[in-house]
Design an enzyme around this catalytic site. Structure first.
Site, mmCIF file in Angstrom:
data_model
loop_
_atom_site.group_PDB
_atom_site.id
_atom_site.type_symbol
_atom_site.label_atom_id
_atom_site.label_comp_id
_atom_site.label_asym_id
_atom_site.label_seq_id
_atom_site.Cartn_x
_atom_site.Cartn_y
_atom_site.Cartn_z
ATOM 1 N N ASP A 175 -3.320 2.475 -5.850
ATOM 2 C CA ASP A 175 -2.155 2.582 -4.974
ATOM 3 C C ASP A 175 -1.959 1.380 -4.065
ATOM 4 O O ASP A 175 -1.164 1.442 -3.121
ATOM 5 C CB ASP A 175 -2.256 3.851 -4.126
ATOM 6 C CG ASP A 175 -3.483 3.854 -3.217
ATOM 7 O OD1 ASP A 175 -4.421 3.068 -3.481
ATOM 8 O OD2 ASP A 175 -3.512 4.643 -2.260
ATOM 9 N N GLU A 176 -2.640 0.273 -4.296
ATOM 10 C CA GLU A 176 -2.449 -0.893 -3.442
ATOM 11 C C GLU A 176 -2.795 -2.165 -4.196
ATOM 12 O O GLU A 176 -3.589 -2.169 -5.144
ATOM 13 C CB GLU A 176 -3.272 -0.801 -2.161
ATOM 14 C CG GLU A 176 -4.761 -0.758 -2.377
ATOM 15 C CD GLU A 176 -5.549 -0.818 -1.071
ATOM 16 O OE1 GLU A 176 -5.322 -1.759 -0.284
ATOM 17 O OE2 GLU A 176 -6.384 0.076 -0.854
ATOM 18 N N ASP B 247 0.856 -1.193 0.000
ATOM 19 C CA ASP B 247 0.000 0.000 0.000
ATOM 20 C C ASP B 247 0.891 1.241 0.000
ATOM 21 O O ASP B 247 1.724 1.418 0.892
ATOM 22 C CB ASP B 247 -0.886 -0.016 1.250
ATOM 23 C CG ASP B 247 -2.032 0.984 1.175
ATOM 24 O OD1 ASP B 247 -2.162 1.663 0.139
ATOM 25 O OD2 ASP B 247 -2.783 1.081 2.163
#
EC number: 2.7.7.7
Length: 404
Positions: free
Chosen positions: A115-116, A21
Site C-alpha cells: 500500500d505504499e 501511502d
C-alpha cells in the site's frame, strides 16, 4: 505526528521524491463494499481470540486501536467496532492497480509494501508538470479508479517525503520545500526519526533530547557514546535531513515466507506437520509467481509462552517445489526438540533467492523429468483459474461434513 508550527509554503523546486501511502488500506478497500460503515470504527483482522489487527479505520484508531495489536485488546478498547475478516485476494488486486498507476507516471517506483511506494518523478516533469501537480494527479486517479484515498509527501529525499505523507494523513498532500527541511524536521518529536524506537527514545530522553532539533544540536561524540557509533551517526545525519538513498525500482525480494497462528495452542506433531505442508505450498507458489528459487529453508516455531525458535538449512541446489520445502521443514521441526510441546505459531521461509530462469538444477537418479515441479505448476494454473483452494494435497482437503 505533531504538525510543525511554521508555514513552509508550497515550493516544490528540487523535490522530485514522492512517498505515496494508501489511507487505512485494507479497511478502505472493505468499505467500498460496505458504504454503510463509512464514518464508523472498523477493524480488519481475524475475529478469534488469536486474531491480530491488520488495519483499522481512523475512527477506530481514535480509541487506540492500531495494526499488529491483538484483537482481544482492540475489542476491549473499541467494543462497538465492526470486525471484518481480511480478504487478501481483494487487497492484492487493488495493490496491483495502484502500483500500475504509479508506473504510468514513472518507471522509477520503489514499492515499500502493498500500500505504499516511493517515486522519483524527475523524468516525468516535462510530460506531467511539477512534482506537486504529479502528486495531485496520482491522488485523483487512485480515488477515481479504486475508490480509496491516499496521502502523498513531496520532498527532496525519501526520509523527508515519508514524514511528509504521515504529516498530511488522511487524504492529504504535503510539500516540504528543499530549503525548509530543517524548519520542518526540528520541531518534530525525536521518535519521528527512522531508527528511534521506545528504547532509543528513552536513551535520548536521559540526555534531555526530546525533539529532532535537540538531537541536531547534540555533539556527535555524545550520541555515539550513548547509542553506538553507527546508530549515533545515522540519527545525526537524519536530524539535518541528510538522506542520500535513491529510489530503487524493482528491489529484489530477500526472502519469501508465510506463517500461521493456531486458533488454540497445538502439541500434536501430525497437526503441526499438516500446517507446515500448507505453508510450504503457499511459499512455493509465491516463489514460482515471482520467478524465484531459493537455497535456504527455515522454520519458525513459537511456543505457548511466546518464546520463539528458528532453524534453517541450506540446500545443495535451489528449489521452488513445495514438496522439497515441506520435507526440510519437517526435518527441522523434528530436530528442534519441540515435538509434543504446545506451539502457538509456525512459519516457513525461503532465503538466498535466485532468478529461477538462471538457476542450475540437476535431476537426481530417482527423479522423473516430469515430477513434483510440473505437478505444482499445473496446480498454479488451476489456482489462477478456479481459486487457491481448487487443487490441494490430499492431506489438506477438509473432509465433507454430513449435510454439506
Amino acid at each position: 505526528m505533531p504538525r510543525p508550527g511554521v508555514d513552509l509554503g508550497d515550493d516544490d523546486t528540487g523535490c522530485p521524491i514522492l512517498h505515496v501511502d494508501m489511507d487505512a488500506f485494507f479497511a478502505s478497500v472493505e468499505l467500498r463494499e460496505r458504504p454503510d460503515l463509512a464514518g464508523a470504527p472498523v477493524i480488519i483482522g481475524a475475529p478469534g481470540p488469536r486474531g491480530v489487527v491488520l488495519s483499522a479505520t481512523y475512527e477506530a484508531r481514535r480509541y487506540g486501536v492500531h495494526s499488529a495489536m491483538p484483537m482481544t485488546r482492540a475489542r476491549r478498547l473499541c467494543p462497538h467496532a465492526t470486525v471484518i475478516p481480511p480478504s487478501h485476494g481483494k487487497y492484492s488486486e487493488v495493490s496491483r492497480g495502484v502500483m500500475a498507476i504509479f508506473r504510468d507516471v514513472t518507471p522509477e517506483v520503489e514499492p515499500v509494501a502493498s500500500d505504499e511506494a516511493f517515486l522519483d518523478v524527475s523524468g516525468a516533469r516535462r510530460r506531467l508538470g511539477r512534482p506537486a501537480a504529479i502528486a495531485a494527479l496520482i491522488r485523483e486517479r487512485v480515488a477515481a479508479e479504486h475508490g480509496i484515498t491516499c496521502s502523498v509527501g513531496v520532498a527532496s529525499s525519501k526520509f523527508v517525503a515519508k514524514l511528509a505523507s504521515r504529516h498530511c494523513k488522511p487524504d492529504g498532500l504535503f510539500v516540504v520545500p528543499a530549503d525548509r527541511v530543517v524548519d520542518f524536521l526540528h520541531p518534530l518529536p525525536v521518535a519521528a526519526l527512522w531508527g528511534v524506537g521506545e528504547r532509543t527514545e528513552r536513551s535520548l530522553a536521559r540526555l534531555g533530547i526530546r525533539t529532532v532539533g535537540d538531537l541536531a544540536g547534540t555533539p556527535l561524540a555524545t550520541l555515539q557514546r550513548e547509542l553506538g557509533r553507527a546508530a549515533g551517526a545515522h540519527l545525526a545525519e537524519l536530524a539535518w535531513g541528510r538522506d542520500e538513498r535513491r529510489v530503487t525500482p524493482h528491489a529484489p525480494d530477500k526472502s519469501i515466507g508465510a506463517e500461521e497462528t493456531f486458533a488454540a495452542d497445538v502439541d500434536d506433531p501430525v497437526e503441526i506437520r499438516r500446517e507446515l505442508l500448507r505453508l510450504s505450498e503457499r511459499v512455493a507458489a509465491r516463489l514460482r509467481a515471482g520467478g524465484h528459487v531459493g537455497r535456504t529453508v527455515g522454520v519458525k516455531l513459537r511456543r505457548a509462552d511466546f518464546s520463539t525458535l528458528t532453524r534453517s538449512r541450506t540446500l545443495a541446489e535451489p528449489t521452488d517445489v513445495a514438496r522439497e520445502l515441506y520435507t526440510v521443514a519437517c526435518d527441522l521441526y523434528a530436530a528442534s526438540g519441540l515435538e509434543g510441546t504446545l506451539i502457538r505459531l509456525v512459519g516457513v521461509r525461503v532465503e538466498n533467492l535466485l532468478p529461477a530462469a538462471g538457476a542450475p538444477r540437476q535431476l537426481s537418479l530417482t527423479e522423473r523429468e516430469a515430477g513434483w515441479r510440473e505437478a505444482e505448476r499445473a496446480m498454479d494454473r488451476a489456482a489462477r483459474r478456479f481459486g487457491r483452494d481448487a487443487v490441494l494435497p490430499a492431506s489438506l482437503v477438509r473432509p465433507r461434513q454430513e449435510g454439506e
